[in-house]
Write an enzyme that holds these catalytic residues in place. Structure first.
Site, mmCIF file in Angstrom:
data_model
loop_
_atom_site.group_PDB
_atom_site.id
_atom_site.type_symbol
_atom_site.label_atom_id
_atom_site.label_comp_id
_atom_site.label_asym_id
_atom_site.label_seq_id
_atom_site.Cartn_x
_atom_site.Cartn_y
_atom_site.Cartn_z
ATOM 1 N N LYS A 188 86.668 -11.364 8.457
ATOM 2 C CA LYS A 188 87.797 -10.326 8.005
ATOM 3 C C LYS A 188 88.713 -10.826 6.734
ATOM 4 C CE LYS A 188 90.179 -9.557 11.633
ATOM 5 N NZ LYS A 188 91.132 -9.565 12.875
ATOM 6 N N LYS B 255 91.098 -19.551 15.396
ATOM 7 C CA LYS B 255 91.687 -18.688 16.285
ATOM 8 C C LYS B 255 92.259 -19.882 17.297
ATOM 9 C CE LYS B 255 92.765 -14.417 17.223
ATOM 10 N NZ LYS B 255 92.607 -12.979 16.412
HETATM 11 N N1 LIG Z 1 98.923 -9.057 16.663
HETATM 12 C C1 LIG Z 1 98.506 -9.023 15.701
HETATM 13 O O1 LIG Z 1 98.857 -9.217 14.355
HETATM 14 C C2 LIG Z 1 96.983 -8.705 15.717
HETATM 15 C C3 LIG Z 1 96.036 -8.345 16.855
HETATM 16 N N2 LIG Z 1 94.876 -8.069 17.036
HETATM 17 C C4 LIG Z 1 94.180 -7.863 18.106
HETATM 18 O O2 LIG Z 1 94.992 -6.750 18.823
HETATM 19 C C5 LIG Z 1 94.826 -6.634 20.211
HETATM 20 C C6 LIG Z 1 96.212 -6.621 20.817
HETATM 21 O O3 LIG Z 1 97.008 -7.750 20.211
HETATM 22 P P1 LIG Z 1 98.455 -7.443 20.200
HETATM 23 O O4 LIG Z 1 98.963 -6.213 20.178
HETATM 24 O O5 LIG Z 1 99.013 -8.628 19.329
HETATM 25 O O6 LIG Z 1 98.969 -8.226 21.636
HETATM 26 P P2 LIG Z 1 100.211 -7.846 22.697
HETATM 27 O O7 LIG Z 1 100.236 -9.024 23.615
HETATM 28 O O8 LIG Z 1 101.437 -7.588 21.936
HETATM 29 O O9 LIG Z 1 99.935 -6.609 23.335
HETATM 30 C C7 LIG Z 1 98.697 -6.644 24.170
HETATM 31 C C8 LIG Z 1 98.534 -5.326 25.162
HETATM 32 O O10 LIG Z 1 97.330 -5.003 25.697
HETATM 33 C C9 LIG Z 1 97.903 -5.002 27.303
HETATM 34 N N3 LIG Z 1 96.518 -5.492 28.081
HETATM 35 C C10 LIG Z 1 96.284 -6.803 28.422
HETATM 36 N N4 LIG Z 1 95.421 -6.886 29.279
HETATM 37 C C11 LIG Z 1 95.069 -5.830 29.304
HETATM 38 C C12 LIG Z 1 93.986 -5.120 30.100
HETATM 39 N N5 LIG Z 1 93.284 -5.550 30.982
HETATM 40 N N6 LIG Z 1 93.749 -3.718 30.186
HETATM 41 C C13 LIG Z 1 94.574 -2.821 29.543
HETATM 42 N N7 LIG Z 1 95.539 -3.304 28.586
HETATM 43 C C14 LIG Z 1 95.785 -4.823 28.590
HETATM 44 C C15 LIG Z 1 99.167 -5.733 27.367
HETATM 45 O O11 LIG Z 1 99.611 -5.310 28.710
HETATM 46 C C16 LIG Z 1 99.745 -5.206 26.094
HETATM 47 O O12 LIG Z 1 100.166 -3.884 26.351
HETATM 48 C C17 LIG Z 1 94.007 -8.149 20.390
HETATM 49 O O13 LIG Z 1 92.637 -7.728 20.527
HETATM 50 C C18 LIG Z 1 94.371 -8.832 19.250
HETATM 51 O O14 LIG Z 1 93.353 -9.730 18.965
HETATM 52 C C19 LIG Z 1 94.105 -8.067 15.772
HETATM 53 C C20 LIG Z 1 94.642 -8.318 14.485
HETATM 54 C C21 LIG Z 1 96.212 -8.641 14.582
HETATM 55 O O1 LIG Z 2 97.823 -12.838 11.000
HETATM 56 C C1 LIG Z 2 97.270 -13.693 11.115
HETATM 57 O O2 LIG Z 2 97.083 -14.554 10.537
HETATM 58 C C2 LIG Z 2 95.997 -13.409 12.235
HETATM 59 C C3 LIG Z 2 96.098 -12.360 12.764
HETATM 60 C C4 LIG Z 2 94.949 -12.159 13.708
HETATM 61 O O3 LIG Z 2 94.814 -12.950 14.804
HETATM 62 C C5 LIG Z 2 93.543 -11.400 13.824
HETATM 63 O O4 LIG Z 2 93.445 -10.638 12.613
HETATM 64 O O5 LIG Z 2 93.138 -11.207 14.807
#
Ligand SMILES: NC(=O)C1=CN([C@@H]2O[C@H](COP(=O)(O)OP(=O)(O)OC[C@H]3O[C@@H](n4cnc5c(N)ncnc54)[C@H](O)[C@@H]3O)[C@@H](O)[C@H]2O)C=CC1
Ligand SMILES: O=C(O)CCC(=O)C(=O)O
Length: 424
Positions: free
Chosen positions: A101, A113
């Protein structure tokens, strides 16, 4: 990395999936044998015991990991996941995807990670603070602003990054904001970082809708996972004129054909923590959400949710991978064979987060801060450039969009490794 550890990582479905993707990409670009394992496998894995005192005085020992996949192109970079299903193999796979990425985005970072096996909803705020600080304490010998820079991922947030930065800064004896990104703005966080991943997903969806000539006003969206990524993507897509018809979290989902009031859902989550009993529509399961007829489906939670069993039921025009690794390799082949779903692969689709993390790190290091407008303009420029590069690679070689994105990412990492040579 040790062959014993690598073979144990293969017991993880997610790690095996990431390795198969790598092998396919390496074959597609004829990557020399001498560079393959060196580019594919993580450089370092660290596992920790994390004892913390609970509010009732008892002690619980949690297990945590950090995998630094690639440090050849800059400090390694990637989020920290707090989730009960975390495994070392999953963290290793996520670290590989971070490498491709960052490389695809042209950001001078390697991939990493972290993860802790814990359900954060079952800890109090004080217990979470102790766990976040203990995790950073254990990590200190292995990281630094020029070595490895963590950020939030699933189950972690700005506040936890603030505690981690404070723990590191107390250790080195001076404030070191560039040790983590995704911090609160008051501690040197970047304007726009909180919404960057979701806003990036929405921006790319908008570009692909334009390519498909589908008006935003006729676009319906279903989102699995209503956390940072899912909710920010929802807000941005509604602002563009689309209608979000379904959202979910780990407790289940809500469907409303007329469109869900995202502001109201966010207010509900702020007080109740979960969507259960939110009265914005009819209750549905997460499986039902993935099978809804919609223009755009955004998995924004866990890996491997679109798989052999449900790939045939997916009824969207665009599958925008907000989550990392939400589509298994077999499910992707099934969707490509069907030919009616455009997949925006994770390493492109959710790259807005790490891109603004890079901006945050740059601002911390120069001690000069940009406004949100500047951050967003720079972000969209980089995402557009990456999308155009992926489309050109796809057209030139007849690759799938994921293969195009990953070959671009992997080639740059391999080139850097080849140029650095081998140690004598
Ligand atoms: N936070 C970031 O900047 C980034 C996050 N991601 C990816 O995005 C995804 C979500 O991350 P975030 O929004 O940061 O996490 P978060 O913790 O803020 O939200 C996660 C959401 O997924 C839900 N969830 C958890 N288990 C679940 C299940 N079994 N079925 C349905 N929903 C479920 C939770 O209840 C919550 O609503 C992950 O795969 C993460 O790796 C990717 C790039 C950057
Ligand atoms: O903001 C970062 O450094 C990493 C975000 C991340 O964990 C992802 O892109 O899956």
């Amino acid at each position: 990395m040790s062959k014993v550890i690598i073979s144990s990582l293969y017991s993880s479905d997610v790690f095996t999936m990431a390795c198969r993707q790598f092998d396919q990409a390496a074959d597609a670009i004829n990557l020399p044998e001498s560079l393959r394992d060196r580019t594919k496998y993580p450089r370092r894995c660290v596992a920790f015991s994390l004892p913390i005192q609970r509010d009732d005085g008892s002690v619980t020992v949690f297990e945590g990991y950090r995998v630094q996949h690639n440090l050849s192109t800059g400090p390694s970079k990637g989020g920290i996941r707090f989730h009960q299903d975390v495994t070392l193999g999953e963290v290793a796979a996520l670290s590989m995807w971070m490498s491709w990425k960052c490389s695809l985005m042209g950001i001078p970072y390697g991939g990493a990670k972290g993860g802790v096996i814990v359900n954060p909803d079952q800890l109090t705020a004080k217990e979470l603070e102790r766990l976040a600080r203990r995790y950073m304490q254990e990590l200190i010998p292995f990281i630094g602003p020029d070595v490895d820079v963590p950020a939030p991922d699933m189950g972690t947030n700005e506040q936890m990054m603030g505690w981690m930065m404070d723990t590191y800064s107390n250790h080195v004896g001076h404030i070191e904001p560039a040790i983590v990104t995704g911090k609160p703005i008051a501690l040197g966080g970047s304007a726009g970082r909180r919404e960057a991943t979701g806003a990036g997903v929405a921006y790319l969806v908008k570009l692909y809708l334009e390519d498909l000539k589908i008006p935003l006003g006729e676009t319906t969206v279903a989102i699995q996972g209503f956390g940072n990524v899912g909710s920010e993507a929802a807000l941005a897509l509604v602002a563009y004129g689309a209608k979000v018809i379904a959202i979910s979290d780990w407790t289940g989902g809500i469907y409303n054909a007329k469109g869900i009031d995202i502001g109201k859902a966010l207010q509900y989550i702020a007080s109740e923590k979960v969507l259960t009993d939110f009265d914005g529509g009819d209750q549905i399961t997460n499986d039902e959400l993935l099978a809804l007829e919609c223009t755009v489906l955004i998995p924004a939670a866990l890996p491997r949710v679109i798989k052999k069993d449900n790939a045939d039921k997916v009824r969207c025009r665009i599958l925008a991978e907000g989550a990392n690794g939400p589509t298994t390799n077999l499910a992707e082949r099934m969707l490509i064979k069907r030919g009616d779903v455009l997949i925006i692969p994770d390493v492109l689709c959710n790259a807005g987060g790490v891109t603004v993390s890079y901006f945050e790190w740059l601002q911390n290091r120069q001690n000069y801060y940009w406004d949100r407008e500047e951050v967003m303009a720079k972000l969209f420029k980089i995402l557009l450039r990456a999308k155009n590069a992926v489309e050109a690679q796809k057209a030139k070689f007849g690759f799938s969009r994921r293969l195009a994105a990953q070959t671009l990412g992997i080639q740059r990492v391999a080139d850097a490794k080849a140029s650095r040579g081998l140690f004598p």
